[in-house]
Design a protein around this motif. Structure first.
Motif, PDB file in Angstrom:
ATOM      1  N   UNK A   1     108.489  59.787  44.885  1.00  0.00           N
ATOM      2  CA  UNK A   1     110.131  59.531  44.637  1.00  0.00           C
ATOM      3  C   UNK A   1     110.159  58.249  43.647  1.00  0.00           C
ATOM      4  N   UNK A   2     110.809  58.513  42.390  1.00  0.00           N
ATOM      5  CA  UNK A   2     111.030  57.470  41.753  1.00  0.00           C
ATOM      6  C   UNK A   2     112.103  56.715  41.720  1.00  0.00           C
ATOM      7  N   UNK A   3     112.597  55.579  41.517  1.00  0.00           N
ATOM      8  CA  UNK A   3     113.950  55.014  41.393  1.00  0.00           C
ATOM      9  C   UNK A   3     114.592  54.721  40.231  1.00  0.00           C
ATOM     10  N   UNK A   4     115.755  55.445  40.325  1.00  0.00           N
ATOM     11  CA  UNK A   4     116.414  55.355  38.937  1.00  0.00           C
ATOM     12  C   UNK A   4     117.744  54.803  38.714  1.00  0.00           C
ATOM     13  N   UNK A   5     118.218  54.190  37.815  1.00  0.00           N
ATOM     14  CA  UNK A   5     119.397  53.437  37.698  1.00  0.00           C
ATOM     15  C   UNK A   5     120.334  54.643  36.787  1.00  0.00           C
ATOM     16  N   UNK A   6     121.248  55.091  37.653  1.00  0.00           N
ATOM     17  CA  UNK A   6     122.043  56.313  36.935  1.00  0.00           C
ATOM     18  C   UNK A   6     123.327  56.140  36.706  1.00  0.00           C
ATOM     19  N   UNK A   7     123.887  56.702  35.579  1.00  0.00           N
ATOM     20  CA  UNK A   7     125.259  56.257  35.163  1.00  0.00           C
ATOM     21  C   UNK A   7     125.870  57.698  34.809  1.00  0.00           C
ATOM     22  N   UNK A   8     126.937  58.178  35.078  1.00  0.00           N
ATOM     23  CA  UNK A   8     127.841  59.241  34.776  1.00  0.00           C
ATOM     24  C   UNK A   8     129.152  58.713  34.003  1.00  0.00           C
ATOM     25  N   UNK A   9     129.463  59.359  32.636  1.00  0.00           N
ATOM     26  CA  UNK A   9     130.647  58.487  32.323  1.00  0.00           C
ATOM     27  C   UNK A   9     131.310  59.799  31.345  1.00  0.00           C
ATOM     28  N   UNK A  10     132.790  59.972  31.473  1.00  0.00           N
ATOM     29  CA  UNK A  10     133.530  60.991  30.612  1.00  0.00           C
ATOM     30  C   UNK A  10     133.417  60.810  28.910  1.00  0.00           C
TER      31      UNK A  10
END
Length: 662
Positions: A381-390
């Motif tokens: 399992x990798x650790x990700x910094x995730x963002x979701x923007x419109x």
């Protein structure tokens, strides 16, 4: 002349004449036959208003005019749709000079009816005197009205046809597409303006030439074969359809066109019409779009981030290659699927649900960022910094969602290793500090131990003397001094313990108070008084208490050592204070009277292994700085006006209830 002959004469008047000539000749004959003064053919213009189409007045053509029919016998004809014969016109109507019947005594009028039964006008005759034979006049006018109706319909049809032809020619001439017609022999018969502009030929020079002049030489034989096959079999490769072909301009250059061809039959002869659109710009735009797509794809796929483009409903529209390679997936495993249902997140139902909620929030215009885990192609399992923007259009509507993430696994591991290293160094530093404080701690423990020894001896003597009534007091003192010694040992153990870096909400004043008690054992040896100024209404802080105590103790001991080395301190106390600063942070400050920090040491004060002490490692302030930064705070210093130094650090306040200073 007999009435039947008069009717025949009227019905066969000037055969083959134009409509305008025929109408005037008919009116002239009609007035002559009836001995009338005036005759008119009129058409309806508006409610209550008519216009003369043809007029005959006093043996000559009359002018065209518009007139109001209200108050005249013409109104009755149009209203009722029946013939009106009036032999006493002057007695019934008052007609002014603008009226058609001015100065007349008799009137015969018949409606002109269109092919749909509607009244489109009337034929009216005015006599200067009463009619000699009203019945004959009625028959002749009725017959003439039928003939006029036929002629007017014919004229309307001709006008409509002429207008239609004019419209067609105008449309063809001004059409944006090139329109070319070719006869069965392959000769060009018409060439509109757009075709002129497109091919460089004028209509005058191209009409009559073979259509092959518009076809590149290498395609002419192929075109001829298509035409021959069409005439022989009726099967066409392009007739009735459209496709892209290559055309040739007058200057010999070739260019792509879209050709839609159709076959028509005019007068029994076959004719072909082609609608031509120059698609050079379109092809160039398509190629530019493909090049842009290639560039976008190259940049998109090589981005360091893992990127996915989603619809507002969360459907994966696009994903870059790096995001696929990270997990070892193929495009068809993610494209077109709900983002939370892709193999990226199926390892965690909780994470799938979180993604679903995040997409719902983003589709409403909210931007989100958080850490997630995602399976790598090696199974870990990798650790990700995730963002979701419109991403929104000009109207503020969400058109799609941009999901970006980057792998922070190594960063997190490095941060964890750095934290462990900092913890080990802090632990070593605490042990070193306790070693340096050993003399004070021994003195602090010896006092209750000595008291315990003395009270034990006293108790023994009381027992030997049988004075048991005084043993309660002796036992109470023994317990009191034992607890005092245990408290000192507990403080030592707390400082020496290597904890698990567990943060908890604590009262800053209580934390500093326990630190002061630990430092007082050493302060008493050097006759230094520690003053503690408690801040009031301080909110709690979320910290590792042992580490914050370590920082505060380090600042206190540094200040005391500076005061011991400074001969002019003259019993000046060292002060430690807490307060809530202007930035809503908890500030802890230690102020000493030890002569201040030399200028040549200021830049290196927090540098590891930088020290002026003979026995020091030079790690105390460096470790303190690392601890405070790890807690989101700052540490700094300045010299005071009273020949001392002030060191302080800040810790962000928690949003919980504040604790009053006590």
């Amino acid at each position: 002349m007999k009435p039947s002959q008069q009717v025949l004469e009227l019905a066969t008047t000037v055969p083959g004449a134009t409509t305008d000539d025929l109408l005037h000749k008919l009116l002239a004959n009609l007035t002559a036959l009836l001995g009338a003064r005036r005759a008119y053919v009129t058409e309806v213009v508006d409610q209550g208003v008519s216009r003369t189409v043809a007029s005959w007045e006093d043996d000559k053509r009359g002018p065209a005019r518009e007139y109001k029919i209200n108050g005249t016998p013409c109104a009755m004809v149009m209203r009722d749709g029946t013939q009106v014969v009036d032999c006493a016109l002057g007695e019934r109507y008052t007609l002014d000079e603008s009226s058609l019947g001015y100065g007349c005594q008799s009137f015969v009028g018949s409606p002109i009816v269109g092919h749909g039964g509607e009244r489109i006008g009337q034929l009216c005759v005015f006599g200067a005197s009463p009619l000699g034979d009203p019945e004959m006049a009625s028959a002749l006018v009725a017959m003439a009205a039928v003939r006029v109706s036929s002629e007017l319909e014919h004229r309307q049809q001709e006008a409509a046809l002429a207008q239609s032809e004019a419209y067609s020619k105008a449309i063809v001439a001004t059409a944006a597409e090139g329109i070319v017609t070719v006869n069965a022999k392959g000769q060009i018969e018409s060439f509109n303006r757009a075709a002129e502009k497109m091919f460089g030929y004028s209509e005058k020079e191209i009409v009559g030439q073979d259509v092959h002049v518009l076809i590149p030489e290498q395609y002419r034989n192929q075109h001829a074969q298509h035409v021959t096959r069409f005439f022989e079999t009726g099967k066409a490769s392009i007739i009735g359809t459209g496709r892209e072909v290559t055309a040739r301009r007058k200057n010999g250059s070739v260019f792509p066109i879209h050709l839609a061809a159709s076959e028509v039959s005019l007068g029994g002869e076959r004719c072909f019409a082609g609608i031509i659109r120059d698609v050079s710009e379109q092809k160039a735009a398509e190629e530019s779009l493909r090049a842009t797509e290639r560039r976008f794809r190259a940049v998109f796929d090589q981005r360091l981030q893992l990127v996915a483009i989603l619809s507002p409903a969360g459907i994966v529209l696009e994903a870059n290659q790096r995001s696929l390679d990270f997990t070892g997936l193929q495009r068809d495993q993610v494209i077109g699927r709900e983002f939370w249902a892709t193999p990226w997140w199926t390892h965690s139902p909780e994470l799938q649900q979180r993604m679903k909620y995040a997409i719902q929030a983003a589709s409403q215009g909210e931007s989100l960022q958080f850490e997630v885990t995602k399976p790598r192609k090696d199974g870990e399992l990798g650790i990700l910094n995730l963002s979701i923007r419109p991403i929104m259009d000009k109207l503020g509507e969400v058109v799609f969602l941009l999901c970006e993430s980057h792998d922070i696994t190594e960063h997190k591991q490095a941060a964890e290793e750095a934290r462990d290293h900092r913890e080990r160094m802090a632990h070593v530093s605490r042990l070193s500090t306790l070693g340096e404080m050993a003399a004070g701690i021994a003195h602090e423990i010896n006092q209750p131990l000595t008291a315990i020894s003395l009270f034990s001896q006293a108790g023994k003597r009381l027992v030997e003397a049988g004075q048991f009534d005084k043993m309660d007091e002796v036992c109470f003192k023994l317990n009191e001094h034992a607890l005092r010694a245990a408290e000192v040992v507990e403080r030592m153990q707390s400082m020496a313990r290597q904890g698990e870096n567990l943060k908890e909400l604590v009262d800053c004043n209580e934390l500093i108070e326990s630190t002061v008690r630990l430092a007082e054992s050493e302060a008493r040896i050097y006759d230094i008084q520690i003053e503690f100024d408690r801040g009031t209404d301080l909110p709690p802080i979320l910290v590792d208490g042992v580490q914050i105590q370590q920082v505060a103790l380090n600042l206190l001991r540094n200040g005391m050592e500076a005061m011991i080395a400074f001969d002019e301190r003259k019993g000046c106390p060292i002060n430690i204070a807490t307060r809530l600063n202007d930035h809503k942070e908890i500030e802890v400050a230690v102020t000493d009277c030890g002569g201040g920090v030399p200028r040549n040491r200021m830049d290196k004060l927090f540098t590891p292994f930088s020290t002026t002490k003979k026995s020091g490692m030079g790690m105390g302030l460096s470790i303190s700085q690392a601890i405070i930064r790890a807690h989101g705070g700052r540490i700094d210093f300045c010299n005071t006006e009273s020949c001392g130094a002030r060191f302080w650090f800040t810790i962000p306040a928690s949003e919980k209830e504040s604790h009053n200073g006590r």
